[in-house]
Design an enzyme around this catalytic site. Structure first.
Site, PDB file in Angstrom:
ATOM      1  N   LYS A  92       0.794  -1.226   0.000  1.00 25.89           N
ATOM      2  CA  LYS A  92       0.000   0.000   0.000  1.00 25.89           C
ATOM      3  C   LYS A  92       0.830   1.281   0.000  1.00 25.89           C
ATOM      4  CE  LYS A  92      -4.437  -1.278   0.171  1.00 25.89           C
ATOM      5  NZ  LYS A  92      -5.482  -0.740  -0.717  1.00 25.89           N
TER       6      LYS A  92
ATOM      7  N   SER B  85       0.541  -9.840  -0.608  1.00 21.21           N
ATOM      8  CA  SER B  85       0.315  -8.394  -0.548  1.00 21.21           C
ATOM      9  C   SER B  85       0.660  -7.757   0.790  1.00 21.21           C
ATOM     10  CB  SER B  85      -1.143  -8.076  -0.896  1.00 21.21           C
ATOM     11  OG  SER B  85      -2.027  -8.736  -0.002  1.00 21.21           O
TER      12      SER B  85
END
Length: 423
Positions: A61, A316
């Site tokens: 992110k 992720s």
């Protein structure tokens, strides 16, 4: 590209991803793309793990957050920024705020794991304020938008912003630079769709034949349902367990990009995700959060298609709260058919409980929970019983012995309302 113009596009310019890649070198690391021998042997293919759990803030992110904030006009940036996030995007925004020396307001759901809240405060320091509000990302998102409107500050969207998508797309550059041959399959977690929109845009521009597969939690299939109906769909209810990917509605821009670039989106049961988390830790020494485990969880559903192929799974994020591990283990056991809960009415006769232990329980079965449901007259009331099996196949014989001995029971695993109420 400003967001007004971004609302009118349905594709990403590759040159923008290349520019973002240079910009992100100031704050991001080029995460490793690791060949995983055990997974490769298990599935008969070459499995590579893109380790974004080893990123600066332990998730991808930071890429989209920093790229978006840096793209803001100087005057707008100085006023500060606002974001809504279940955790990882908040950490990326917090880190960026501190790095750039600007204030940030971080809106997070009250269900966010404590570890993620602590990390946001750690990365942002004195530059950010964490505001816990609402039960889901969508709730906190609405509160953040109200704040933006009132204070005229820039909102850093976690996924539905061209600049955010471009930042996430830099992962695609690294994957293709590090692989010795073109990928046949790339498995990507889908929450709001920013990651898969960016990665698929770059990979498809270089290798159109590569299959890009999105992976959602079964309890939050917002992208899958939207693609099925041909429009952005808002789900009524979602299961928030996979907090990094549990959103009721994907982005309009991410939907349009995914509609063009993504070959398939599949849903993985939350219990299956938990099994993957445990396996990655026990067998590979990788600490991964639920959303980060989704791509590896999906491999079981593509066994035949990926055999002999070159496969990439994007891990992720690795921001998992240790306090959740007991729940993760429990969900895994239930999904694997090794943990079963019952309400059992023991016959009103002497030695009924002993008879259950001796004649109903199998040699390798364990009682992991036992409590009477009544505070008074316990001997005459039903009991909540949790039983753990050594093998999934032992379930049928357990039920057969319970029926044979005449113990009335209710299987809580098969009653979602009772399960959530009692377990």
């Amino acid at each position: 590209m400003d967001q007004t113009r971004a609302d009118q596009v349905d594709h990403v310019k590759i040159e923008d991803i290349l520019i973002a890649s240079q910009r992100l070198k100031k704050v991001c690391v080029h995460t490793p793309l690791e060949y995983n021998r055990l997974l490769s042997e298990k599935y008969g293919c070459d499995v590579h793990l893109k380790r974004e759990d080893l990123q600066t803030v332990r998730s991808f992110k930071i890429r989209g957050a920093y790229n978006t904030i840096c793209s803001l006009p100087e005057e707008e940036r100085k006023k500060g920024v606002v974001c809504a996030s279940a955790g990882n995007h908040a950490q990326g925004v917090a880190y960026s705020c501190r790095h750039l020396g600007i204030p940030g307001k971080i809106f997070m759901p009250t269900t966010t794991p404590r570890q993620k809240i602590h990390q946001v405060k750690h990365y942002g320091g004195e530059y950010v304020e964490v505001i816990l509000t609402g039960d889901t990302f969508d709730d906190s998102f609405q509160r953040a938008m109200d704040y933006v409107k009132k204070h005229q500050m820039a909102f850093i969207h976690p996924f539905d912003d061209y600049r955010t998508i471009v930042g996430q797309g830099t992962i695609g550059i690294e994957i293709l630079n590090d692989l010795k041959q073109p990928p046949d399959y790339v498995f990507v977690t889908v929450g709001g769709g920013g990651l898969i929109a960016g990665v698929s845009s770059y990979i498809k521009s270089v290798y159109p034949e590569t299959k890009v597969i999105g992976v959602e939690p079964a309890g939050a299939q917002s992208m899958r349902e939207s693609l099925k109906q041909g429009r952005v769909v808002k789900l009524e209810e979602i299961e928030p367990f996979v907090d990094g990917a549990a959103v009721k509605q994907v982005g309009n821009l991410t939907f349009r990009i995914c509609r063009e670039n993504v070959d398939d989106v599949i849903a993985v049961p939350e219990g299956k995700v938990c099994t993957t988390i445990l396996n990655l830790y026990n067998q590979h020494a990788i600490v991964v959060e639920p959303a980060g485990a989704l791509p590896v969880s999906a491999l079981d559903f593509f066994r035949e298609q990926i055999r002999g192929k070159n496969v990439v799974c994007i891990i992720s994020g690795g921001n998992n709260d240790i306090d959740r591990m007991q729940e993760i283990k429990e969900r895994s056991l239930i999904h694997e058919g090794l943990k079963h809960y019952f309400i059992i009415n023991f016959p009103q006769r002497a030695g009924a409980l002993r008879e259950f232990l001796d004649d109903v329980l199998g040699e390798n079965d364990d009682i992991t929970r036992f409590e009477y449901t009544k505070k008074n007259n316990k001997d005459n009331g039903p009991a909540l019983v949790g039983i753990e099996l050594k093998n999934r196949e032992d379930y049928a014989s357990l039920i057969e012995r319970m029926n044979k001995k005449g113990f009335p029971y209710i299987e809580i695993n098969k009653d979602p309302q009772l399960f959530h109420l009692l377990i």
